[in-house]
Design a protein around this motif. Structure first.
Motif, PDB file in Angstrom:
ATOM      1  N   LEU A 147     -44.489 -19.214 -31.058  1.00 26.61           N
ATOM      2  CA  LEU A 147     -44.478 -19.841 -32.374  1.00 26.61           C
ATOM      3  C   LEU A 147     -43.777 -18.961 -33.400  1.00 26.61           C
ATOM      4  O   LEU A 147     -42.974 -19.445 -34.211  1.00 26.61           O
ATOM      5  CB  LEU A 147     -45.912 -20.143 -32.816  1.00 26.61           C
ATOM      6  N   GLU A 148     -44.061 -17.663 -33.395  1.00 27.03           N
ATOM      7  CA  GLU A 148     -43.442 -16.764 -34.365  1.00 27.03           C
ATOM      8  C   GLU A 148     -41.927 -16.708 -34.185  1.00 27.03           C
ATOM      9  O   GLU A 148     -41.179 -16.630 -35.166  1.00 27.03           O
ATOM     10  CB  GLU A 148     -44.049 -15.368 -34.236  1.00 27.03           C
ATOM     11  N   THR A 149     -41.462 -16.763 -32.954  1.00 22.45           N
ATOM     12  CA  THR A 149     -40.021 -16.761 -32.699  1.00 22.45           C
ATOM     13  C   THR A 149     -39.368 -18.002 -33.274  1.00 22.45           C
ATOM     14  O   THR A 149     -38.306 -17.937 -33.924  1.00 22.45           O
ATOM     15  CB  THR A 149     -39.748 -16.666 -31.188  1.00 22.45           C
ATOM     16  N   ALA A 150     -40.011 -19.173 -33.056  1.00 20.04           N
ATOM     17  CA  ALA A 150     -39.452 -20.429 -33.565  1.00 20.04           C
ATOM     18  C   ALA A 150     -39.441 -20.461 -35.088  1.00 20.04           C
ATOM     19  O   ALA A 150     -38.448 -20.841 -35.713  1.00 20.04           O
ATOM     20  CB  ALA A 150     -40.254 -21.610 -33.010  1.00 20.04           C
ATOM     21  N   LEU A 151     -40.545 -20.061 -35.706  1.00 18.35           N
ATOM     22  CA  LEU A 151     -40.613 -20.061 -37.169  1.00 18.35           C
ATOM     23  C   LEU A 151     -39.654 -19.031 -37.771  1.00 18.35           C
ATOM     24  O   LEU A 151     -39.082 -19.253 -38.844  1.00 18.35           O
ATOM     25  CB  LEU A 151     -42.041 -19.764 -37.621  1.00 18.35           C
ATOM     26  N   GLY A 209     -37.916 -28.110 -37.955  1.00 20.42           N
ATOM     27  CA  GLY A 209     -37.178 -26.925 -37.529  1.00 20.42           C
ATOM     28  C   GLY A 209     -37.937 -26.134 -36.487  1.00 20.42           C
ATOM     29  O   GLY A 209     -37.354 -25.679 -35.492  1.00 20.42           O
ATOM     30  N   ALA A 210     -39.243 -25.973 -36.695  1.00 23.84           N
ATOM     31  CA  ALA A 210     -40.044 -25.258 -35.700  1.00 23.84           C
ATOM     32  C   ALA A 210     -40.037 -25.996 -34.377  1.00 23.84           C
ATOM     33  O   ALA A 210     -39.820 -25.397 -33.309  1.00 23.84           O
ATOM     34  CB  ALA A 210     -41.471 -25.083 -36.210  1.00 23.84           C
ATOM     35  N   ASN A 211     -40.264 -27.310 -34.421  1.00 22.80           N
ATOM     36  CA  ASN A 211     -40.326 -28.081 -33.176  1.00 22.80           C
ATOM     37  C   ASN A 211     -38.995 -28.108 -32.438  1.00 22.80           C
ATOM     38  O   ASN A 211     -38.954 -28.175 -31.208  1.00 22.80           O
ATOM     39  CB  ASN A 211     -40.802 -29.504 -33.466  1.00 22.80           C
ATOM     40  N   ALA A 212     -37.900 -28.027 -33.183  1.00 27.98           N
ATOM     41  CA  ALA A 212     -36.587 -27.983 -32.537  1.00 27.98           C
ATOM     42  C   ALA A 212     -36.379 -26.677 -31.778  1.00 27.98           C
ATOM     43  O   ALA A 212     -35.590 -26.618 -30.828  1.00 27.98           O
ATOM     44  CB  ALA A 212     -35.483 -28.162 -33.579  1.00 27.98           C
ATOM     45  N   ASN A 213     -37.091 -25.632 -32.197  1.00 34.09           N
ATOM     46  CA  ASN A 213     -36.939 -24.324 -31.560  1.00 34.09           C
ATOM     47  C   ASN A 213     -38.091 -23.968 -30.623  1.00 34.09           C
ATOM     48  O   ASN A 213     -38.095 -22.885 -30.033  1.00 34.09           O
ATOM     49  CB  ASN A 213     -36.823 -23.245 -32.643  1.00 34.09           C
ATOM     50  N   LEU A 214     -39.065 -24.866 -30.497  1.00 31.04           N
ATOM     51  CA  LEU A 214     -40.200 -24.627 -29.615  1.00 31.04           C
ATOM     52  C   LEU A 214     -39.989 -25.285 -28.263  1.00 31.04           C
ATOM     53  O   LEU A 214     -39.329 -26.326 -28.163  1.00 31.04           O
ATOM     54  CB  LEU A 214     -41.486 -25.179 -30.243  1.00 31.04           C
ATOM     55  N   PRO A 215     -40.551 -24.727 -27.196  1.00 33.71           N
ATOM     56  CA  PRO A 215     -40.502 -25.395 -25.899  1.00 33.71           C
ATOM     57  C   PRO A 215     -41.363 -26.656 -25.916  1.00 33.71           C
ATOM     58  O   PRO A 215     -42.153 -26.869 -26.862  1.00 33.71           O
ATOM     59  CB  PRO A 215     -41.065 -24.340 -24.935  1.00 33.71           C
ATOM     60  N   ARG A 216     -41.271 -27.457 -24.887  1.00 28.93           N
ATOM     61  CA  ARG A 216     -41.944 -28.753 -24.888  1.00 28.93           C
ATOM     62  C   ARG A 216     -43.453 -28.643 -24.810  1.00 28.93           C
ATOM     63  O   ARG A 216     -44.158 -29.633 -25.061  1.00 28.93           O
ATOM     64  CB  ARG A 216     -41.424 -29.604 -23.714  1.00 28.93           C
ATOM     65  N   ASP A 217     -43.988 -27.477 -24.475  1.00 28.44           N
ATOM     66  CA  ASP A 217     -45.437 -27.350 -24.354  1.00 28.44           C
ATOM     67  C   ASP A 217     -46.103 -26.790 -25.611  1.00 28.44           C
ATOM     68  O   ASP A 217     -47.297 -26.477 -25.599  1.00 28.44           O
ATOM     69  CB  ASP A 217     -45.822 -26.500 -23.134  1.00 28.44           C
ATOM     70  N   VAL A 218     -45.350 -26.668 -26.709  1.00 29.80           N
ATOM     71  CA  VAL A 218     -45.908 -26.237 -27.993  1.00 29.80           C
ATOM     72  C   VAL A 218     -45.280 -27.093 -29.090  1.00 29.80           C
ATOM     73  O   VAL A 218     -44.073 -27.352 -29.055  1.00 29.80           O
ATOM     74  CB  VAL A 218     -45.621 -24.744 -28.290  1.00 29.80           C
ATOM     75  N   ALA A 219     -46.089 -27.533 -30.070  1.00 32.09           N
ATOM     76  CA  ALA A 219     -45.550 -28.337 -31.165  1.00 32.09           C
ATOM     77  C   ALA A 219     -46.344 -28.106 -32.437  1.00 32.09           C
ATOM     78  O   ALA A 219     -47.559 -27.878 -32.406  1.00 32.09           O
ATOM     79  CB  ALA A 219     -45.579 -29.826 -30.819  1.00 32.09           C
ATOM     80  N   VAL A 220     -45.634 -28.162 -33.564  1.00 36.62           N
ATOM     81  CA  VAL A 220     -46.268 -28.099 -34.883  1.00 36.62           C
ATOM     82  C   VAL A 220     -46.600 -29.522 -35.304  1.00 36.62           C
ATOM     83  O   VAL A 220     -45.756 -30.419 -35.219  1.00 36.62           O
ATOM     84  CB  VAL A 220     -45.324 -27.436 -35.907  1.00 36.62           C
ATOM     85  N   ARG A 221     -47.827 -29.751 -35.791  1.00 37.49           N
ATOM     86  CA  ARG A 221     -48.248 -31.083 -36.207  1.00 37.49           C
ATOM     87  C   ARG A 221     -48.032 -31.307 -37.703  1.00 37.49           C
ATOM     88  O   ARG A 221     -47.631 -32.394 -38.129  1.00 37.49           O
ATOM     89  CB  ARG A 221     -49.713 -31.310 -35.843  1.00 37.49           C
TER      90      ARG A 221
END
Length: 311
Positions: free
Chosen positions: A44-48, A91-103
């Protein structure tokens, strides 16, 4: 919070932000960042960080173990740059793998702390109780082929409600200074082949819920009597406890905060139980020193001061 709403893309969000994160914990060592294995926190920190163009650190409401899932993990962070609600989420979800998502993401006061101001945490442990092994649900429910008596399990579990020493249900490597926790409620219900253990407390010890689930399965199979959980609780000895249930059945479904923070309400997960229609924060909390203190009520003292009889 409605199920569908437009995310604002015009007004930049700055300062402290709260965020809800959902993840499938199968491929992770747990929430907490580690040097030797993948973690949800690092992911998550990498994506954000990519959205912000700068490194940032997130703090969570409660750490989860390896293989454990979450549908409403609340985190907070201090935004290093202004970004819109849509930019943070999409933006976070675009950079996260499919098994993690921001709601969702929401501005909160600087005093908000995802961990230290949480009034309660809630988990659900799922067991598929059927003769054949599951396929589609294999990664998010535990399988038990022997028939389980859910009402018997529920009756046995009521011995855990209230404030107790849970030493018999903590992992040997648990780092908590105190084994005392306050369980607000624990329910065991059957929905067809699915058995759900629903438990809420002020906090949990390492492996506490999985150890409770392992003991309840022994009761459900008829290997132990209804007084088994009460007996284990009184022993205060993990070496005499039952097996630890697998992590794949455990889901972190809610963190409860004072109403003044106005965090979004949403259906409790996991999706296998969405038909129940229960939304977050609906259950009343017990009137305890910790709840009063974290709500900021006038005259409320820190629970440690109450326990020690000092100001």
């Amino acid at each position: 919070m409605p199920l569908f709403e437009f995310l604002d893309e015009k007004h930049p969000l700055t300062g402290r932000l709260a965020m809800a994160v959902e993840y499938d914990g199968t491929g992770y060592c747990g929430w907490q960042r580690l040097k030797h294995a993948p973690s949800v926190q690092e992911t998550l920190e990498t994506a954000l960080g990519r959205v912000a163009g700068a490194p940032l650190r997130v703090l969570c409401s409660g750490r989860t173990d390896s293989g454990v899932h979450a549908t409403r993990q609340i985190v907070h962070f201090d935004a290093p740059v202004p970004r819109s609600e849509k930019a943070w989420v999409f933006g976070a979800n675009a950079n996260l793998p499919r098994d993690v998502a921001v709601r969702w993401v929401k501005p909160v006061p600087d005093e908000f702390h995802a961990r230290f101001l949480a009034l309660a945490r809630r988990y659900r442990y799922l067991i598929l109780n059927q003769p054949s092994r599951p396929v589609l649900e294999r990664a998010n429910a535990t399988w038990c082929r022997e028939p389980l008596d859910a009402p018997r399990m529920h009756a046995a579990a009521q011995a855990l409600v209230g404030e107790h020493d849970f030493s018999s249900f903590r992992a040997a490597g648990c780092q908590s200074k105190s084994p005392t926790r306050h369980v607000h409620f624990i329910e065991v219900n059957r929905y067809g082949p699915l058995i759900a253990i629903d438990i809420q407390a002020n906090a949990f010890l390492h492996h506490m819920i999985r150890n409770i689930a392992g003991a309840l399965v022994s009761v459900g199979r008829g290997d132990r009597g209804e007084g088994y959980l009460a007996e284990l609780l009184a022993m205060r000895d993990r070496a005499r406890g039952d097996v630890t249930a697998p992590g794949c059945g455990l889901h972190f479904v809610d963190s409860v905060y004072d109403e003044r923070f106005d965090l979004p309400r949403e259906p409790l997960g996991p999706s296998l139980l969405a038909f129940l229609g229960e939304w977050t924060g609906e259950r009343p909390l017990p009137d305890t020193p910790m709840v009063r203190y974290r709500r900021g009520e006038a005259g409320a003292r820190h629970p440690a001061a109450v326990a020690n009889g000092v100001d």
